[in-house]
Design a protein around this motif. Structure first.
Motif, short mmCIF file in Angstrom:
data_model
loop_
_atom_site.label_atom_id
_atom_site.label_comp_id
_atom_site.label_asym_id
_atom_site.label_seq_id
_atom_site.Cartn_x
_atom_site.Cartn_y
_atom_site.Cartn_z
N ASN A 233 0.83 -1.43 -0.12
CA ASN A 233 -0.03 -0.29 0.10
C ASN A 233 1.05 1.26 -0.01
OD1 ASN A 233 -3.06 0.28 0.12
ND2 ASN A 233 -2.75 -1.90 1.20
N ARG A 234 2.05 1.07 0.58
CA ARG A 234 2.87 2.21 0.47
C ARG A 234 3.77 2.34 -0.65
NH1 ARG A 234 8.16 2.26 2.72
NH2 ARG A 234 7.72 0.28 3.78
N THR A 235 4.20 1.21 -1.30
CA THR A 235 5.06 1.26 -2.40
C THR A 235 4.67 0.79 -3.83
OG1 THR A 235 5.78 -1.04 -1.89
CG2 THR A 235 6.95 0.79 -0.63
N ARG A 236 3.46 0.14 -3.81
CA ARG A 236 3.03 -0.24 -4.99
C ARG A 236 1.39 -0.08 -5.16
NH1 ARG A 236 6.08 -2.03 -9.03
NH2 ARG A 236 4.77 -3.89 -9.49
N LYS A 237 1.07 0.98 -4.90
CA LYS A 237 -0.38 1.51 -4.85
C LYS A 237 -0.54 2.31 -6.10
CE LYS A 237 -4.41 2.82 -2.14
NZ LYS A 237 -5.01 2.98 -0.65
N TRP A 238 -1.60 1.96 -6.89
CA TRP A 238 -2.40 2.64 -8.10
C TRP A 238 -3.60 2.46 -8.10
CZ3 TRP A 238 -3.30 1.06 -13.28
CH2 TRP A 238 -3.59 2.15 -14.14
N GLN A 239 -4.32 3.79 -8.38
CA GLN A 239 -5.95 3.72 -8.40
C GLN A 239 -6.48 2.60 -7.47
OE1 GLN A 239 -6.66 2.78 -12.71
NE2 GLN A 239 -6.34 4.76 -13.02
N ASN A 240 -6.18 2.84 -6.17
CA ASN A 240 -6.70 2.16 -4.90
C ASN A 240 -6.63 0.55 -4.96
OD1 ASN A 240 -7.55 4.50 -3.55
ND2 ASN A 240 -9.47 4.63 -5.33
N LYS A 241 -5.58 0.15 -5.71
CA LYS A 241 -5.30 -1.16 -5.67
C LYS A 241 -3.64 -1.58 -5.71
CE LYS A 241 -9.00 -2.97 -8.44
NZ LYS A 241 -9.43 -3.77 -9.65
N VAL A 242 -3.17 -2.45 -5.03
CA VAL A 242 -1.79 -2.64 -5.03
C VAL A 242 -1.41 -3.77 -5.90
CG1 VAL A 242 -1.76 -1.91 -2.63
CG2 VAL A 242 -1.98 -4.40 -3.05
N TYR A 243 -0.17 -3.68 -6.64
CA TYR A 243 0.22 -4.75 -7.56
C TYR A 243 1.61 -5.21 -7.21
CZ TYR A 243 -3.51 -2.44 -10.34
OH TYR A 243 -4.69 -1.96 -10.60
N PHE A 244 1.60 -6.64 -7.55
CA PHE A 244 2.81 -7.09 -7.34
C PHE A 244 2.95 -8.38 -8.43
CE2 PHE A 244 5.82 -10.39 -5.60
CZ PHE A 244 6.84 -9.38 -5.53
N GLY A 245 3.55 -8.36 -9.41
CA GLY A 245 3.77 -9.42 -10.44
C GLY A 245 2.88 -9.02 -11.87
N GLN A 246 3.08 -9.89 -12.87
CA GLN A 246 2.41 -9.81 -14.06
C GLN A 246 1.74 -10.75 -14.44
OE1 GLN A 246 2.50 -6.84 -15.80
NE2 GLN A 246 3.63 -5.94 -14.08
N ASN A 247 0.45 -10.68 -14.85
CA ASN A 247 -0.64 -11.70 -15.44
C ASN A 247 0.04 -11.95 -16.98
OD1 ASN A 247 -2.52 -12.18 -13.47
ND2 ASN A 247 -2.96 -10.17 -13.98
N ALA A 248 0.09 -13.28 -17.39
CA ALA A 248 0.62 -13.56 -18.59
C ALA A 248 -0.01 -14.48 -19.52
CB ALA A 248 2.05 -14.23 -18.54
N LEU A 249 -0.16 -14.58 -20.78
CA LEU A 249 -0.80 -15.27 -21.86
C LEU A 249 0.14 -15.91 -22.63
CD1 LEU A 249 -3.56 -12.67 -22.47
CD2 LEU A 249 -4.12 -15.00 -21.38
N HIS A 250 0.04 -17.20 -23.07
CA HIS A 250 0.74 -17.85 -23.76
C HIS A 250 0.48 -18.03 -25.24
CE1 HIS A 250 -1.79 -20.96 -22.17
NE2 HIS A 250 -1.44 -21.92 -22.96
N ASN A 251 1.36 -18.14 -26.20
CA ASN A 251 1.25 -18.06 -27.57
C ASN A 251 1.25 -19.46 -28.09
OD1 ASN A 251 0.89 -15.30 -27.65
ND2 ASN A 251 2.70 -14.71 -28.54
N GLN A 252 1.82 -20.49 -27.28
CA GLN A 252 2.07 -21.68 -27.89
C GLN A 252 1.90 -22.74 -26.80
OE1 GLN A 252 4.94 -19.76 -28.42
NE2 GLN A 252 4.43 -18.78 -30.26
N THR A 253 1.67 -23.92 -27.06
CA THR A 253 1.99 -25.05 -26.07
C THR A 253 3.53 -25.54 -26.38
OG1 THR A 253 1.06 -26.85 -27.64
CG2 THR A 253 -0.47 -25.54 -26.14
N GLY A 254 3.76 -26.30 -25.32
CA GLY A 254 5.20 -26.79 -25.35
C GLY A 254 5.61 -27.20 -24.00
N VAL A 255 6.93 -26.96 -23.50
CA VAL A 255 7.20 -27.43 -22.17
C VAL A 255 8.20 -26.27 -21.70
CG1 VAL A 255 8.81 -29.09 -21.09
CG2 VAL A 255 7.29 -29.83 -23.00
N LEU A 256 8.13 -26.02 -20.65
CA LEU A 256 8.70 -25.12 -19.73
C LEU A 256 9.64 -25.95 -18.81
CD1 LEU A 256 6.54 -22.22 -18.72
CD2 LEU A 256 8.22 -22.27 -20.55
N SER A 257 11.08 -25.45 -18.65
CA SER A 257 11.92 -26.10 -17.83
C SER A 257 12.47 -25.12 -16.93
CB SER A 257 13.09 -27.06 -18.65
OG SER A 257 12.20 -28.11 -18.96
N VAL A 258 13.15 -25.35 -15.82
CA VAL A 258 13.91 -24.44 -14.88
C VAL A 258 15.36 -24.32 -15.76
CG1 VAL A 258 15.19 -24.21 -12.89
CG2 VAL A 258 12.79 -24.81 -12.81
N GLY A 259 15.67 -22.97 -15.83
CA GLY A 259 17.07 -22.74 -16.53
C GLY A 259 16.85 -22.28 -18.02
#
Length: 274
Positions: A233-259
């Protein structure tokens, strides 16, 4: 130039229960495989979450072969097949969305009702159901299962480091329930990312994630506190909401791996603009 990489992958098979950290995971039409494929609903078909029942945070999940194991202290584990039998239809609601889920079993209903002290039913997202993402932020083909609204949530390690420094607390990433965590970039760098590629999969980041009370719940004890919302509320507030992180959408299927390497394809104005 710093090398940005995918450092954590977490799936949350049952909405609002504990997640599972994995080294690699297939990405399907609705997001990470098995992510938010199951959900608890009340007798009216309304989804249940930690906002209403904080003790959900302390119910653990694990992938064991072809089964999902659910556990809580002082209670026998519940084990469910990853490919459930075709149960009866259950109309349910996730925020403003209505969808048709399938019932898992009476055994599962009784197990969760006892664990949570609330009558509830366990449902799963059937293969033939389509839940579109908000068209204000998505393309026509974008889908999700039982997530709040988007198939992915992305956070960078250094964003958490910045927040922890501001709080003077060592809060774990699990509080924020991201699916993908990246390392090697500056804190809050993801606020300006619009299109990225992780390994061989491209993502769009159309909207920052506004935060509710869930990050105030300790995932190990289910106890609640003031942080991180007090500091957000002190550091990440905008228009009466607080934010942390980004929502994301993927364009393809496949596999994700750490690294996997992360490549920034397009940037824009900060989201939120703070």
């Amino acid at each position: 130039m710093a090398i940005i990489t995918l450092s954590q992958i977490t799936i949350y098979p049952i909405k609002s229960l504990a997640g599972i950290s994995v080294a690699s995971c297939p990405v399907v039409t609705t997001g990470l495989q098995y992510d938010r494929q199951w959900m608890l609903v009340d007798v009216d078909g309304q989804f249940l979450s930690q906002r209403r029942l904080p003790k959900m945070a302390a119910i653990k999940t694990a992938l064991i072969g072809r089964h999902l194991r659910i556990s809580v202290p002082d209670k026998a584990d519940l084990v469910l097949p990853l490919m459930p039998a075709q149960g009866g239809e259950v109309p349910c609601r996730i925020w403003e969305d209505a969808c048709i889920a399938r019932h898992v079993s009476t055994e599962a209903d009784l197990w969760f009702s006892d664990a949570l002290g609330q009558e509830c039913r366990l449902v799963y997202f059937p293969d033939n159901e389509i839940r579109r993402v908000d068209p204000n932020y998505a393309l026509a083909g974008d889908q999700t299962a039982f997530s709040d609204g988007f198939p992915f949530l992305l956070v960078s390690e250094n964003s958490l480091a910045c927040l922890n420094e501001a709080m003077q607390l060592p809060m774990p990433m699990a509080r924020f329930r991201p699916n993908v965590v990246v390392s090697g970039c500056a804190g809050y760098a993801e606020d300006s990312w619009r299109e990225i590629r992780i390994g061989g999969i491209e993502f769009r980041l159309p909207k920052p994630c506004s935060r509710c009370s869930i990050p105030t719940i300790d995932p190990d004890t289910a106890e609640t506190g003031k942080e991180p919302l007090f500091t957000l509320n002190r550091t990440r507030k905008w228009q009466n909401k607080v934010y942390f992180g980004q929502n994301a959408l993927h364009n393809q299927t496949g596999v994700l791996s750490v690294g996997d390497p992360v490549t920034i394809l397009q940037t824009g104005e900060k989201q939120p603009p703070i």
